[in-house]
Design a protein around this motif. Structure first.
Motif, PDB file in Angstrom:
ATOM      1  N   PHE A 135       2.529 -10.413  -0.867  1.00 13.20           N
ATOM      2  CA  PHE A 135       3.337 -11.020   0.189  1.00 13.20           C
ATOM      3  C   PHE A 135       4.329 -10.000   0.740  1.00 13.20           C
ATOM      4  O   PHE A 135       4.521  -9.893   1.957  1.00 13.20           O
ATOM      5  CB  PHE A 135       4.075 -12.253  -0.345  1.00 13.20           C
ATOM      6  CG  PHE A 135       4.897 -12.956   0.695  1.00 13.20           C
ATOM      7  CD1 PHE A 135       4.320 -13.873   1.552  1.00 13.20           C
ATOM      8  CD2 PHE A 135       6.263 -12.707   0.807  1.00 13.20           C
ATOM      9  CE1 PHE A 135       5.077 -14.518   2.517  1.00 13.20           C
ATOM     10  CE2 PHE A 135       7.026 -13.341   1.763  1.00 13.20           C
ATOM     11  CZ  PHE A 135       6.440 -14.250   2.622  1.00 13.20           C
ATOM     12  N   LEU A 136       4.959  -9.240  -0.153  1.00 15.57           N
ATOM     13  CA  LEU A 136       5.901  -8.199   0.277  1.00 15.57           C
ATOM     14  C   LEU A 136       5.187  -7.148   1.124  1.00 15.57           C
ATOM     15  O   LEU A 136       5.712  -6.699   2.149  1.00 15.57           O
ATOM     16  CB  LEU A 136       6.573  -7.546  -0.929  1.00 15.57           C
ATOM     17  CG  LEU A 136       7.495  -8.444  -1.757  1.00 15.57           C
ATOM     18  CD1 LEU A 136       7.932  -7.731  -3.039  1.00 15.57           C
ATOM     19  CD2 LEU A 136       8.701  -8.868  -0.943  1.00 15.57           C
ATOM     20  N   ALA A 137       3.977  -6.759   0.701  1.00 18.83           N
ATOM     21  CA  ALA A 137       3.205  -5.788   1.474  1.00 18.83           C
ATOM     22  C   ALA A 137       2.843  -6.355   2.841  1.00 18.83           C
ATOM     23  O   ALA A 137       2.932  -5.657   3.862  1.00 18.83           O
ATOM     24  CB  ALA A 137       1.947  -5.389   0.706  1.00 18.83           C
ATOM     25  N   LEU A 138       2.463  -7.625   2.885  1.00 17.78           N
ATOM     26  CA  LEU A 138       2.113  -8.270   4.147  1.00 17.78           C
ATOM     27  C   LEU A 138       3.303  -8.278   5.108  1.00 17.78           C
ATOM     28  O   LEU A 138       3.159  -7.968   6.295  1.00 17.78           O
ATOM     29  CB  LEU A 138       1.622  -9.697   3.902  1.00 17.78           C
ATOM     30  CG  LEU A 138       1.335 -10.540   5.142  1.00 17.78           C
ATOM     31  CD1 LEU A 138       0.262  -9.896   6.004  1.00 17.78           C
ATOM     32  CD2 LEU A 138       0.951 -11.951   4.742  1.00 17.78           C
ATOM     33  N   ILE A 179       0.548  -2.421 -13.542  1.00 12.76           N
ATOM     34  CA  ILE A 179      -0.672  -1.683 -13.222  1.00 12.76           C
ATOM     35  C   ILE A 179      -1.276  -2.275 -11.946  1.00 12.76           C
ATOM     36  O   ILE A 179      -1.565  -3.470 -11.894  1.00 12.76           O
ATOM     37  CB  ILE A 179      -1.678  -1.766 -14.385  1.00 12.76           C
ATOM     38  CG1 ILE A 179      -1.054  -1.175 -15.641  1.00 12.76           C
ATOM     39  CG2 ILE A 179      -2.982  -1.063 -14.028  1.00 12.76           C
ATOM     40  CD1 ILE A 179      -1.837  -1.452 -16.907  1.00 12.76           C
ATOM     41  N   PRO A 180      -1.469  -1.450 -10.913  1.00 13.87           N
ATOM     42  CA  PRO A 180      -2.019  -1.971  -9.655  1.00 13.87           C
ATOM     43  C   PRO A 180      -3.489  -2.374  -9.800  1.00 13.87           C
ATOM     44  O   PRO A 180      -4.271  -1.680 -10.439  1.00 13.87           O
ATOM     45  CB  PRO A 180      -1.889  -0.802  -8.678  1.00 13.87           C
ATOM     46  CG  PRO A 180      -1.013   0.197  -9.336  1.00 13.87           C
ATOM     47  CD  PRO A 180      -1.082  -0.054 -10.802  1.00 13.87           C
ATOM     48  N   CYS A 181      -3.848  -3.493  -9.169  1.00 13.45           N
ATOM     49  CA  CYS A 181      -5.247  -3.921  -9.129  1.00 13.45           C
ATOM     50  C   CYS A 181      -5.950  -3.167  -7.994  1.00 13.45           C
ATOM     51  O   CYS A 181      -5.319  -2.393  -7.268  1.00 13.45           O
ATOM     52  CB  CYS A 181      -5.335  -5.429  -8.920  1.00 13.45           C
ATOM     53  SG  CYS A 181      -4.821  -5.972  -7.280  1.00 13.45           S
ATOM     54  N   ASP A 182      -7.224  -3.425  -7.816  1.00 12.05           N
ATOM     55  CA  ASP A 182      -7.986  -2.739  -6.768  1.00 12.05           C
ATOM     56  C   ASP A 182      -7.425  -3.008  -5.374  1.00 12.05           C
ATOM     57  O   ASP A 182      -7.287  -2.086  -4.562  1.00 12.05           O
ATOM     58  CB  ASP A 182      -9.462  -3.159  -6.816  1.00 12.05           C
ATOM     59  CG  ASP A 182     -10.176  -2.640  -8.059  1.00 12.05           C
ATOM     60  OD1 ASP A 182      -9.633  -1.756  -8.743  1.00 12.05           O
ATOM     61  OD2 ASP A 182     -11.284  -3.137  -8.337  1.00 12.05           O
ATOM     62  N   LEU A 183      -7.104  -4.265  -5.078  1.00 10.20           N
ATOM     63  CA  LEU A 183      -6.562  -4.579  -3.754  1.00 10.20           C
ATOM     64  C   LEU A 183      -5.190  -3.949  -3.537  1.00 10.20           C
ATOM     65  O   LEU A 183      -4.859  -3.563  -2.411  1.00 10.20           O
ATOM     66  CB  LEU A 183      -6.505  -6.094  -3.538  1.00 10.20           C
ATOM     67  CG  LEU A 183      -7.850  -6.781  -3.314  1.00 10.20           C
ATOM     68  CD1 LEU A 183      -7.669  -8.289  -3.190  1.00 10.20           C
ATOM     69  CD2 LEU A 183      -8.552  -6.228  -2.093  1.00 10.20           C
ATOM     70  N   ILE A 236      -5.795  -6.793   4.348  1.00  9.14           N
ATOM     71  CA  ILE A 236      -6.042  -6.713   2.905  1.00  9.14           C
ATOM     72  C   ILE A 236      -4.967  -7.491   2.148  1.00  9.14           C
ATOM     73  O   ILE A 236      -5.258  -8.188   1.172  1.00  9.14           O
ATOM     74  CB  ILE A 236      -6.106  -5.242   2.438  1.00  9.14           C
ATOM     75  CG1 ILE A 236      -7.306  -4.548   3.078  1.00  9.14           C
ATOM     76  CG2 ILE A 236      -6.185  -5.152   0.912  1.00  9.14           C
ATOM     77  CD1 ILE A 236      -7.311  -3.040   2.917  1.00  9.14           C
ATOM     78  N   SER A 237      -3.724  -7.405   2.619  1.00  7.80           N
ATOM     79  CA  SER A 237      -2.632  -8.155   1.990  1.00  7.80           C
ATOM     80  C   SER A 237      -2.858  -9.656   2.086  1.00  7.80           C
ATOM     81  O   SER A 237      -2.600 -10.390   1.125  1.00  7.80           O
ATOM     82  CB  SER A 237      -1.289  -7.799   2.645  1.00  7.80           C
ATOM     83  OG  SER A 237      -0.958  -6.458   2.443  1.00  7.80           O
TER      84      SER A 237
END
Length: 146
Positions: free
Chosen positions: A123-126, A39-43, A83-84
């Motif tokens: 980290f992957l998103a960053l 489940i994704p968090c807000d960030l 944000i990441s």
């Protein structure tokens, strides 16, 4: 007349590469949430808000040979990357979690994955946002050099 590069121009690889990275990041986030059930968090949601349009924008730009796309892509990738960074620090740096961006649902400090002790979903998103940003910056520099 619209400015395009010749197909033999090596800068085309940068545009295709950025598009590929955005597709992998988008599909990866959908895999984690829809198949693995994370489940994704807000960030996480905010990062998705900045990544998902990149898959469409870069895809269209790639097929149209639109090398001016960097002016639209860079703000999205830089903000998403910021944000990441904040999310990664929330997970990995003790005491940084005082900002509390996640006030409901899944806490932003939760780590669904922790590969090799430092690779998490933020980290992957960053990495994806950084790769896209670097590709766009190189395109801008090449365009100005011409």
């Amino acid at each position: 007349m619209e400015e395009t590069h010749k197909p033999s121009d090596k800068s085309g690889c940068l545009l295709y590469g950025a598009w590929f990275v955005s597709l992998i990041a988008t599909l990866g986030s959908l895999y984690f949430s829809e198949i693995r059930g994370f489940i994704p968090c807000d960030l996480c949601w905010f990062q998705r808000i900045f990544m998902y349009p990149l898959a469409f924008i870069l895809g269209i730009a790639t097929f149209q040979n639109d090398w001016k796309i960097a002016r639209y892509v860079l703000p999205l990738s830089i903000i998403g990357g910021s944000i990441s960074v904040m999310h990664y620090l929330e997970q990995k740096v003790p005491g940084f979690g005082g900002i509390r961006p996640c006030v409901s649902g899944v806490p932003c400090s939760a780590e669904y994955i922790n590969w090799w002790g430092f690779i998490s979903i933020p980290f992957l998103a960053l990495v994806a946002f950084l790769l896209i940003s670097v590709a766009m910056l190189i395109l801008v520099v090449k365009k100005r050099a011409n």
